[in-house]
Motif scaffolding. Structure first.
Motif, PDB file in Angstrom:
ATOM      1  N   GLN A   6      10.233  -5.572 -10.072  1.00  0.00           N
ATOM      2  CA  GLN A   6      10.496  -6.119  -8.745  1.00  0.00           C
ATOM      3  C   GLN A   6       9.379  -5.717  -7.789  1.00  0.00           C
ATOM      4  N   THR A   7       9.090  -6.622  -6.865  1.00  0.00           N
ATOM      5  CA  THR A   7       8.086  -6.352  -5.845  1.00  0.00           C
ATOM      6  C   THR A   7       8.561  -5.224  -4.935  1.00  0.00           C
ATOM      7  N   ILE A   8       7.635  -4.360  -4.596  1.00  0.00           N
ATOM      8  CA  ILE A   8       7.919  -3.271  -3.661  1.00  0.00           C
ATOM      9  C   ILE A   8       6.969  -3.394  -2.480  1.00  0.00           C
ATOM     10  N   VAL A   9       7.543  -3.397  -1.280  1.00  0.00           N
ATOM     11  CA  VAL A   9       6.770  -3.364  -0.045  1.00  0.00           C
ATOM     12  C   VAL A   9       6.966  -1.976   0.557  1.00  0.00           C
ATOM     13  N   VAL A  10       5.869  -1.291   0.781  1.00  0.00           N
ATOM     14  CA  VAL A  10       5.917   0.069   1.337  1.00  0.00           C
ATOM     15  C   VAL A  10       5.282   0.032   2.723  1.00  0.00           C
ATOM     16  N   PRO A  11       6.101   0.057   3.786  1.00  0.00           N
ATOM     17  CA  PRO A  11       5.565  -0.025   5.147  1.00  0.00           C
ATOM     18  C   PRO A  11       4.724   1.188   5.555  1.00  0.00           C
ATOM     19  N   ASP A  12       5.088   2.373   5.007  1.00  0.00           N
ATOM     20  CA  ASP A  12       4.376   3.610   5.337  1.00  0.00           C
ATOM     21  C   ASP A  12       4.335   4.467   4.078  1.00  0.00           C
ATOM     22  N   VAL A  13       3.173   4.550   3.450  1.00  0.00           N
ATOM     23  CA  VAL A  13       3.074   5.279   2.187  1.00  0.00           C
ATOM     24  C   VAL A  13       3.393   6.762   2.344  1.00  0.00           C
ATOM     25  N   GLU A  14       3.240   7.301   3.533  1.00  0.00           N
ATOM     26  CA  GLU A  14       3.559   8.711   3.761  1.00  0.00           C
ATOM     27  C   GLU A  14       5.060   8.978   3.641  1.00  0.00           C
ATOM     28  N   GLN A  15       5.871   7.940   3.819  1.00  0.00           N
ATOM     29  CA  GLN A  15       7.324   8.073   3.759  1.00  0.00           C
ATOM     30  C   GLN A  15       7.907   7.656   2.409  1.00  0.00           C
ATOM     31  N   PHE A  16       7.054   7.294   1.452  1.00  0.00           N
ATOM     32  CA  PHE A  16       7.501   6.817   0.147  1.00  0.00           C
ATOM     33  C   PHE A  16       7.397   7.946  -0.877  1.00  0.00           C
ATOM     34  N   PRO A  17       8.539   8.448  -1.363  1.00  0.00           N
ATOM     35  CA  PRO A  17       8.502   9.559  -2.323  1.00  0.00           C
ATOM     36  C   PRO A  17       7.748   9.171  -3.603  1.00  0.00           C
ATOM     37  N   GLY A  18       6.876  10.028  -4.038  1.00  0.00           N
ATOM     38  CA  GLY A  18       6.154   9.819  -5.279  1.00  0.00           C
ATOM     39  C   GLY A  18       4.981   8.871  -5.184  1.00  0.00           C
ATOM     40  N   HIS A  19       4.615   8.465  -3.985  1.00  0.00           N
ATOM     41  CA  HIS A  19       3.486   7.540  -3.833  1.00  0.00           C
ATOM     42  C   HIS A  19       2.201   8.193  -4.314  1.00  0.00           C
ATOM     43  N   ILE A  20       1.441   7.427  -5.096  1.00  0.00           N
ATOM     44  CA  ILE A  20       0.139   7.894  -5.571  1.00  0.00           C
ATOM     45  C   ILE A  20      -0.918   7.067  -4.855  1.00  0.00           C
ATOM     46  N   ALA A  21      -1.651   7.691  -3.977  1.00  0.00           N
ATOM     47  CA  ALA A  21      -2.633   6.970  -3.165  1.00  0.00           C
ATOM     48  C   ALA A  21      -3.892   6.657  -3.964  1.00  0.00           C
ATOM     49  N   CYS A  22      -4.329   5.419  -3.857  1.00  0.00           N
ATOM     50  CA  CYS A  22      -5.614   5.015  -4.453  1.00  0.00           C
ATOM     51  C   CYS A  22      -6.750   5.398  -3.515  1.00  0.00           C
ATOM     52  N   SER A  23      -6.421   5.496  -2.224  1.00  0.00           N
ATOM     53  CA  SER A  23      -7.408   5.827  -1.210  1.00  0.00           C
ATOM     54  C   SER A  23      -6.723   6.626  -0.105  1.00  0.00           C
ATOM     55  N   SER A  24      -7.439   7.543   0.486  1.00  0.00           N
ATOM     56  CA  SER A  24      -6.875   8.309   1.606  1.00  0.00           C
ATOM     57  C   SER A  24      -6.707   7.438   2.847  1.00  0.00           C
ATOM     58  N   ASP A  25      -7.336   6.259   2.857  1.00  0.00           N
ATOM     59  CA  ASP A  25      -7.193   5.329   3.978  1.00  0.00           C
ATOM     60  C   ASP A  25      -5.922   4.487   3.889  1.00  0.00           C
ATOM     61  N   SER A  26      -5.253   4.495   2.747  1.00  0.00           N
ATOM     62  CA  SER A  26      -4.070   3.670   2.539  1.00  0.00           C
ATOM     63  C   SER A  26      -2.922   4.099   3.443  1.00  0.00           C
ATOM     64  N   ARG A  27      -2.357   3.120   4.169  1.00  0.00           N
ATOM     65  CA  ARG A  27      -1.221   3.407   5.063  1.00  0.00           C
ATOM     66  C   ARG A  27       0.023   2.623   4.660  1.00  0.00           C
ATOM     67  N   SER A  28      -0.179   1.401   4.124  1.00  0.00           N
ATOM     68  CA  SER A  28       0.936   0.605   3.616  1.00  0.00           C
ATOM     69  C   SER A  28       0.481  -0.103   2.345  1.00  0.00           C
ATOM     70  N   GLU A  29       1.469  -0.663   1.608  1.00  0.00           N
ATOM     71  CA  GLU A  29       1.137  -1.190   0.291  1.00  0.00           C
ATOM     72  C   GLU A  29       2.172  -2.223  -0.140  1.00  0.00           C
ATOM     73  N   ILE A  30       1.735  -3.146  -0.984  1.00  0.00           N
ATOM     74  CA  ILE A  30       2.639  -4.057  -1.669  1.00  0.00           C
ATOM     75  C   ILE A  30       2.249  -4.040  -3.140  1.00  0.00           C
ATOM     76  N   VAL A  31       3.251  -3.970  -4.005  1.00  0.00           N
ATOM     77  CA  VAL A  31       3.018  -3.955  -5.442  1.00  0.00           C
ATOM     78  C   VAL A  31       3.887  -5.050  -6.060  1.00  0.00           C
ATOM     79  N   VAL A  32       3.231  -5.980  -6.766  1.00  0.00           N
ATOM     80  CA  VAL A  32       3.916  -7.129  -7.343  1.00  0.00           C
ATOM     81  C   VAL A  32       3.762  -7.088  -8.865  1.00  0.00           C
TER      82      VAL A  32
END
Length: 71
Positions: A6-32
């Motif tokens: 399922q698609t996941i929309v993450v409005p704030d990666v800092e608030q998403f448990p277990g988020h693995i950042a690809c970049s320190s600049d990343s603030r939000s994300e969508i994964v399809v």
């Protein structure tokens, strides 16, 4: 996204448990997930340097795109 196919929309990666950042600049994300024959074969992962960058419209059209990508 991979585990639940399922698609996941993450409005704030800092608030998403277990988020693995690809970049320190990343603030939000969508994964399809890209699904073929009922199995996830890949994911499309898009990051943004802005908070809350992605929404349902993004999810809808990216899911359509992923459905037609050749795999």
């Amino acid at each position: 996204a991979w585990k639940d196919a399922q698609t996941i929309v993450v409005p704030d990666v800092e608030q998403f448990p277990g988020h693995i950042a690809c970049s320190s600049d990343s603030r939000s994300e969508i994964v399809v997930p890209i699904v073929r024959d009922g199995k996830v074969v890949a994911v499309l992962d898009i990051d943004s340097d802005k908070l809350n960058e992605f929404d349902k419209t993004d999810a809808e059209y990216l899911e359509r795109l992923c459905a037609i990508l050749p795999f």
